[in-house]
Each structure stands twice: as structure tokens, then as C-alpha cells.
Design a protein around this motif. Structure first.
Motif, PDB file in Angstrom:
ATOM      1  N   ASP A  62      -7.694  14.329  53.499  1.00  0.00           N
ATOM      2  CA  ASP A  62      -7.573  14.850  52.136  1.00  0.00           C
ATOM      3  C   ASP A  62      -8.515  16.038  51.962  1.00  0.00           C
ATOM      4  O   ASP A  62      -9.724  15.873  51.873  1.00  0.00           O
ATOM      5  CB  ASP A  62      -7.921  13.746  51.137  1.00  0.00           C
ATOM      6  CG  ASP A  62      -7.758  14.170  49.684  1.00  0.00           C
ATOM      7  OD1 ASP A  62      -7.374  15.334  49.437  1.00  0.00           O
ATOM      8  OD2 ASP A  62      -8.038  13.349  48.794  1.00  0.00           O
ATOM      9  N   THR A  63      -7.964  17.241  51.893  1.00  0.00           N
ATOM     10  CA  THR A  63      -8.801  18.437  51.758  1.00  0.00           C
ATOM     11  C   THR A  63      -9.434  18.568  50.378  1.00  0.00           C
ATOM     12  O   THR A  63     -10.323  19.401  50.182  1.00  0.00           O
ATOM     13  CB  THR A  63      -7.981  19.712  52.052  1.00  0.00           C
ATOM     14  OG1 THR A  63      -6.846  19.755  51.168  1.00  0.00           O
ATOM     15  CG2 THR A  63      -7.497  19.728  53.497  1.00  0.00           C
ATOM     16  N   ALA A  64      -8.990  17.743  49.437  1.00  0.00           N
ATOM     17  CA  ALA A  64      -9.589  17.749  48.092  1.00  0.00           C
ATOM     18  C   ALA A  64     -10.317  16.440  47.819  1.00  0.00           C
ATOM     19  O   ALA A  64     -10.435  16.015  46.665  1.00  0.00           O
ATOM     20  CB  ALA A  64      -8.522  18.007  47.035  1.00  0.00           C
ATOM     21  N   PHE A  65     -10.842  15.817  48.863  1.00  0.00           N
ATOM     22  CA  PHE A  65     -11.511  14.527  48.684  1.00  0.00           C
ATOM     23  C   PHE A  65     -12.798  14.666  47.864  1.00  0.00           C
ATOM     24  O   PHE A  65     -13.300  13.668  47.351  1.00  0.00           O
ATOM     25  CB  PHE A  65     -11.829  13.908  50.054  1.00  0.00           C
ATOM     26  CG  PHE A  65     -12.253  12.471  49.982  1.00  0.00           C
ATOM     27  CD1 PHE A  65     -11.338  11.470  49.696  1.00  0.00           C
ATOM     28  CD2 PHE A  65     -13.578  12.107  50.192  1.00  0.00           C
ATOM     29  CE1 PHE A  65     -11.724  10.136  49.619  1.00  0.00           C
ATOM     30  CE2 PHE A  65     -13.985  10.779  50.120  1.00  0.00           C
ATOM     31  CZ  PHE A  65     -13.048   9.789  49.831  1.00  0.00           C
ATOM     32  N   GLY A  66     -13.320  15.873  47.708  1.00  0.00           N
ATOM     33  CA  GLY A  66     -14.484  16.081  46.856  1.00  0.00           C
ATOM     34  C   GLY A  66     -14.223  15.635  45.429  1.00  0.00           C
ATOM     35  O   GLY A  66     -15.143  15.193  44.722  1.00  0.00           O
ATOM     36  N   LEU A  67     -12.958  15.720  44.988  1.00  0.00           N
ATOM     37  CA  LEU A  67     -12.594  15.257  43.649  1.00  0.00           C
ATOM     38  C   LEU A  67     -12.741  13.740  43.531  1.00  0.00           C
ATOM     39  O   LEU A  67     -13.057  13.219  42.465  1.00  0.00           O
ATOM     40  CB  LEU A  67     -11.146  15.649  43.326  1.00  0.00           C
ATOM     41  CG  LEU A  67     -10.823  17.151  43.307  1.00  0.00           C
ATOM     42  CD1 LEU A  67      -9.338  17.359  43.080  1.00  0.00           C
ATOM     43  CD2 LEU A  67     -11.637  17.875  42.243  1.00  0.00           C
ATOM     44  N   VAL A  68     -12.516  13.047  44.633  1.00  0.00           N
ATOM     45  CA  VAL A  68     -12.688  11.590  44.669  1.00  0.00           C
ATOM     46  C   VAL A  68     -14.170  11.246  44.751  1.00  0.00           C
ATOM     47  O   VAL A  68     -14.677  10.384  44.025  1.00  0.00           O
ATOM     48  CB  VAL A  68     -11.927  10.985  45.870  1.00  0.00           C
ATOM     49  CG1 VAL A  68     -12.149   9.482  45.946  1.00  0.00           C
ATOM     50  CG2 VAL A  68     -10.438  11.310  45.785  1.00  0.00           C
ATOM     51  N   ALA A  69     -14.873  11.937  45.647  1.00  0.00           N
ATOM     52  CA  ALA A  69     -16.295  11.657  45.871  1.00  0.00           C
ATOM     53  C   ALA A  69     -17.121  11.886  44.614  1.00  0.00           C
ATOM     54  O   ALA A  69     -18.131  11.218  44.389  1.00  0.00           O
ATOM     55  CB  ALA A  69     -16.821  12.516  47.012  1.00  0.00           C
ATOM     56  N   GLY A  70     -16.705  12.845  43.787  1.00  0.00           N
ATOM     57  CA  GLY A  70     -17.474  13.195  42.603  1.00  0.00           C
ATOM     58  C   GLY A  70     -17.463  12.159  41.503  1.00  0.00           C
ATOM     59  O   GLY A  70     -18.275  12.233  40.570  1.00  0.00           O
ATOM     60  N   LYS A  71     -16.547  11.175  41.593  1.00  0.00           N
ATOM     61  CA  LYS A  71     -16.504  10.125  40.569  1.00  0.00           C
ATOM     62  C   LYS A  71     -16.548   8.730  41.187  1.00  0.00           C
ATOM     63  O   LYS A  71     -16.241   7.735  40.516  1.00  0.00           O
ATOM     64  CB  LYS A  71     -15.265  10.277  39.685  1.00  0.00           C
ATOM     65  CG  LYS A  71     -13.946  10.320  40.433  1.00  0.00           C
ATOM     66  CD  LYS A  71     -12.817  10.664  39.475  1.00  0.00           C
ATOM     67  CE  LYS A  71     -11.490  10.831  40.232  1.00  0.00           C
ATOM     68  NZ  LYS A  71     -10.406  11.258  39.329  1.00  0.00           N
ATOM     69  N   SER A  72     -16.948   8.663  42.454  1.00  0.00           N
ATOM     70  CA  SER A  72     -17.028   7.372  43.128  1.00  0.00           C
ATOM     71  C   SER A  72     -18.198   6.552  42.596  1.00  0.00           C
ATOM     72  O   SER A  72     -19.274   7.089  42.296  1.00  0.00           O
ATOM     73  CB  SER A  72     -17.193   7.574  44.634  1.00  0.00           C
ATOM     74  OG  SER A  72     -17.432   6.338  45.289  1.00  0.00           O
ATOM     75  N   ILE A  73     -18.006   5.247  42.527  1.00  0.00           N
ATOM     76  CA  ILE A  73     -19.078   4.359  42.085  1.00  0.00           C
ATOM     77  C   ILE A  73     -20.242   4.372  43.063  1.00  0.00           C
ATOM     78  O   ILE A  73     -21.364   3.981  42.722  1.00  0.00           O
ATOM     79  CB  ILE A  73     -18.524   2.921  41.907  1.00  0.00           C
ATOM     80  CG1 ILE A  73     -19.512   2.059  41.124  1.00  0.00           C
ATOM     81  CG2 ILE A  73     -18.196   2.294  43.267  1.00  0.00           C
ATOM     82  CD1 ILE A  73     -18.969   0.701  40.739  1.00  0.00           C
ATOM     83  N   ALA A  74     -20.011   4.857  44.275  1.00  0.00           N
ATOM     84  CA  ALA A  74     -21.077   4.939  45.278  1.00  0.00           C
ATOM     85  C   ALA A  74     -22.202   5.864  44.834  1.00  0.00           C
ATOM     86  O   ALA A  74     -23.343   5.729  45.288  1.00  0.00           O
ATOM     87  CB  ALA A  74     -20.509   5.419  46.615  1.00  0.00           C
ATOM     88  N   LEU A  75     -21.913   6.799  43.932  1.00  0.00           N
ATOM     89  CA  LEU A  75     -22.945   7.721  43.448  1.00  0.00           C
ATOM     90  C   LEU A  75     -24.021   7.002  42.637  1.00  0.00           C
ATOM     91  O   LEU A  75     -25.089   7.567  42.390  1.00  0.00           O
ATOM     92  CB  LEU A  75     -22.312   8.825  42.599  1.00  0.00           C
ATOM     93  CG  LEU A  75     -21.280   9.721  43.302  1.00  0.00           C
ATOM     94  CD1 LEU A  75     -20.806  10.814  42.358  1.00  0.00           C
ATOM     95  CD2 LEU A  75     -21.847  10.325  44.566  1.00  0.00           C
ATOM     96  N   MET A  76     -23.743   5.752  42.243  1.00  0.00           N
ATOM     97  CA  MET A  76     -24.732   4.982  41.496  1.00  0.00           C
ATOM     98  C   MET A  76     -25.948   4.648  42.364  1.00  0.00           C
ATOM     99  O   MET A  76     -26.958   4.175  41.861  1.00  0.00           O
ATOM    100  CB  MET A  76     -24.103   3.679  40.993  1.00  0.00           C
ATOM    101  CG  MET A  76     -22.971   3.882  40.002  1.00  0.00           C
ATOM    102  SD  MET A  76     -23.555   4.540  38.422  1.00  0.00           S
ATOM    103  CE  MET A  76     -24.287   3.077  37.717  1.00  0.00           C
ATOM    104  N   ARG A  77     -25.862   4.920  43.647  1.00  0.00           N
ATOM    105  CA  ARG A  77     -26.973   4.631  44.560  1.00  0.00           C
ATOM    106  C   ARG A  77     -27.962   5.785  44.656  1.00  0.00           C
ATOM    107  O   ARG A  77     -28.827   5.773  45.525  1.00  0.00           O
ATOM    108  CB  ARG A  77     -26.435   4.302  45.952  1.00  0.00           C
ATOM    109  CG  ARG A  77     -25.562   3.057  45.991  1.00  0.00           C
ATOM    110  CD  ARG A  77     -25.434   2.553  47.403  1.00  0.00           C
ATOM    111  NE  ARG A  77     -24.598   1.351  47.448  1.00  0.00           N
ATOM    112  CZ  ARG A  77     -24.721   0.412  48.375  1.00  0.00           C
ATOM    113  NH1 ARG A  77     -25.640   0.525  49.301  1.00  0.00           N
ATOM    114  NH2 ARG A  77     -23.925  -0.636  48.380  1.00  0.00           N
TER     115      ARG A  77
END
Length: 338
Positions: A62-77
């Protein structure tokens, strides 16, 4: 430029949370597993982060996976920032805290606030711009910024305009619209989000004064410790580099600093580093300098650095940067010509 390995570890968490294999992406960058990434360990080259983001795109397809990463719950870490954001009194305070404490993970904040009357603007300046990973980091930071505005109560009407310096692939345009709304412009000078300035000082319903002050105290303590540790670590690095190619022992370095060996080791332990870590970092810095100069063949560089063979130098350098010495030298040459 260097950054905290926490950024790489969180990106690995994003893959896992979203159902992908983080191990495969990490191994493409010469990292055996996420356990090898110490959250408070020595900072790593920006190029390694760029390489991991490119590996993430390859792993997800996915060349636009940054859109997914930017709202992932993993960022809570994200360390001390998460409890600050959750208990903060306002969006303005969130942005102020990000500006102040971003240096715990990066060399600077990736978003900058500007105000003009009833309008406010977030300028997105990602640590990696283009690079091997393309627009991944820009998408991630811009998406996180929009999520932050939503957290502060922003409606579609409150997001006035979003600009991007690139144009997404046609198949991803609907995903951009779903994330940023319809008021977008591409091919612009910069990435910026213009929004209703009234959001900045709206009191957030999740504000907890006691929890916020506790989180702020912890963050300030980490910032102070980082400053003190950076000063001492820089002193040790300067000494080790000045002694090169000789590699001083722990006892010799402690004596140079006027400390007992035991006290010196204990002090380094509080910084989550060791004399060996700092020696290896200086070895890497010297290797990069010699490679950049381009005067010596790899065999002579390996010998000058104290490696028993070109193979062992190759293996160590790949562990440091995610690239072989030859790849690193070629990438520098390409940058110089661009």
C-alpha cells in the motif's frame, strides 16, 4: 540527522496492529526483531527510519499506508506524549507540549502552529521528505494532525483547507478525501492544514488537571535527564573520537573524566547506554566520515576501524544503518549530485 528508535518500534507496532508482519519489514532493514529496538537506546540514523518506512510499503503493498499509520492505535505508545494529550486542557496546550517535548523522540517538532485572526494553520514538516519511502511520513504526520483536530472537536466545517506538495495516485484520492475532507489542493508549496482558530482554546471534556500535571512533571523530568545525559554522552564521544584510532578502555575514559570506574558505569547506566555503545557509535561516525570522503577502499577502512575483515565491517555497518558500506557511499554520492 538521528532520531529515537522509539519511532521505528512504533512503526513495527503499527504493522502488527494492522495485521501485517513487522518482523519481515524489520529484517529487510537489517533488524532481527522489534526487541532489538531499545526505546531509550542510542538514536539511529534517519536513513534507517526512511528504509523501514519503505519496507512497510513493500510489506503492505500500500503506497498510501501513511494514511493508515497516522490514525493507528499503535501511536498511543508514544511515551510521555500520550498521557499529556489525553489529559490536556486544550488543543493549544497539546501543540505547545508537542513543540516542547518532540525532542524526546526527534530533533524537532514536525508540526508548527501559525495564527491569523479567526484562522489557524498547522504546517506539516516531516522528518523524512520524499526519500526511499516517498510521502509516507508526510501522510502519517498530516493524518495524525487531522486526528488531533478531531479529538479537539473539529467538524468538517472547521477544517477550512488542506494542501499537499504532491499529487496522490488516482486510486488513493478517495482515501485522502475520507481523511482530510473535500477541501484539498495538490501540487502546492507545502503541506498545511488551515482550520478554525476557535478550536485552539476550547476546553476539552477529557481534561484532568491532576493527571495532566503528573504527566507534565514526568515529561519535564525526562527532558532534563536527556539534557544532562546528552552533555555527558557528548563529552565521552568527543574523548573517544579524539583518541581514535586507539580505543580507550572504560577505566581510561573514567580516569579522563575524573571519575571512578564504578561511578562512571553507574552514570552511563542511568542514561541507558554503555561505554561499548558509545565506542561503537564513534566507530560508526568515523566509518561514515571515511566513506563520505571516498579516498580509501573498504578494506583499508575496515582495517583503520579495527575490524578483522571487510565482512565483519560490512555486517556491523549494516546493523548500524540498514545499508552496506557500498550502498551508503553510493547513496551519498547520489545526494551530492542531486
Amino acid at each position: 540527522m538521528r532520531l529515537s528508535p522509539l519511532n521505528l518500534k512504533i512503526l513495527a507496532y503499527v504493522l502488527d496492529v494492522e495485521g501485517f508482519n513487522s518482523g519481515a519489514a524489520l529484517r529487510r532493514c537489517g533488524i532481527e526483531s522489534a526487541d532489538d529496538l531499545q526505546e531509550e537506546g542510542a538514536w539511529v540514523p534517519l536513513e534507517l527510519f526512511d528504509r523501514l518506512m519503505a519496507a512497510v510499503i513493500e510489506e503492505t503493498g500500500d503506497t498510501a499506508f501513511g494514511l493508515v499509520a497516522g490514525k493507528s492505535i499503535a501511536l498511543m505508545r508514544y511515551g510521555v506524549l500520550t498521557p499529556l494529550v489525553l489529559a490536556t486542557p486544550s488543543l493549544r496546550q497539546i501543540l505547545d507540549d508537542i513543540r516542547r517535548f518532540a525532542v524526546l523522540a526527534l530533533d524537532r517538532s514536525e508540526i508548527e502552529l501559525a495564527e491569523s485572526g479567526a484562522t489557524a494553520r498547522l504546517l506539516v514538516q516531516p522528518a523524512v521528505q520524499n526519500g526511499l519511502s516517498g510521502h509516507f511520513r508526510l501522510e502519517q504526520v498530516a493524518t495524525s494532525s487531522i486526528q488531533m483536530l478531531r479529538f479537539a472537536g473539529a467538524s468538517h466545517a472547521d477544517i477550512h483547507h488542506v494542501t499537499f506538495p504532491h499529487t496522490p495516485a488516482p486510486e488513493h484520492e478517495h482515501r485522502y478525501a475520507a481523511t482530510f475532507g473535500q477541501r484539498m489542493s495538490f501540487g502546492q508549496k507545502e503541506c498545511a492544514i488551515t482550520f478554525n482558530a476557535a478550536l485552539l482554546d476550547t476546553k476539552l471534556p477529557t481534561h484532568d488537571p491532576v493527571a495532566y500535571m503528573a504527566a507534565r512533571t514526568r515529561a519535564d523530568s525526562q527532558l532534563a535527564a536527556m539534557k544532562a545525559g546528552s552533555d555527558m554522552a557528548d563529552t565521552v564521544r568527543a574523548w573517544l573520537l579524539s583518541a581514535f584510532p586507539k580505543q580507550p578502555t572504560v577505566a581510561e575514559t573514567a580516569e579522563h573524566l575524573g571519575m571512578s570506574e564504578r561511578s562512571f558505569r553507574r552514570h552511563l547506566s542511568t542514561l541507558d547506554t554503555t561505554h561499548a555503545d558509545l565506542s561503537q557509535e564513534c566507530q560508526r561516525l568515523t566509518a561514515e566520515r571515511l566513506l563520505a570522503e571516498g579516498k580509501l577502499p573498504l578494506k583499508q577502512i575496515a582495517e583503520a576501524l579495527g575490524f578483522s575483515s571487510v565482512h565483519s565491517f560490512h555486517r556491523a555497518f549494516r546493523r548500524w544503518s540498514g545499508l552496506t558500506p557500498s550502498e551508503w557511499r553510493e547513496s551519498r554520492g547520489a545526494k551530492a549530485q542531486s
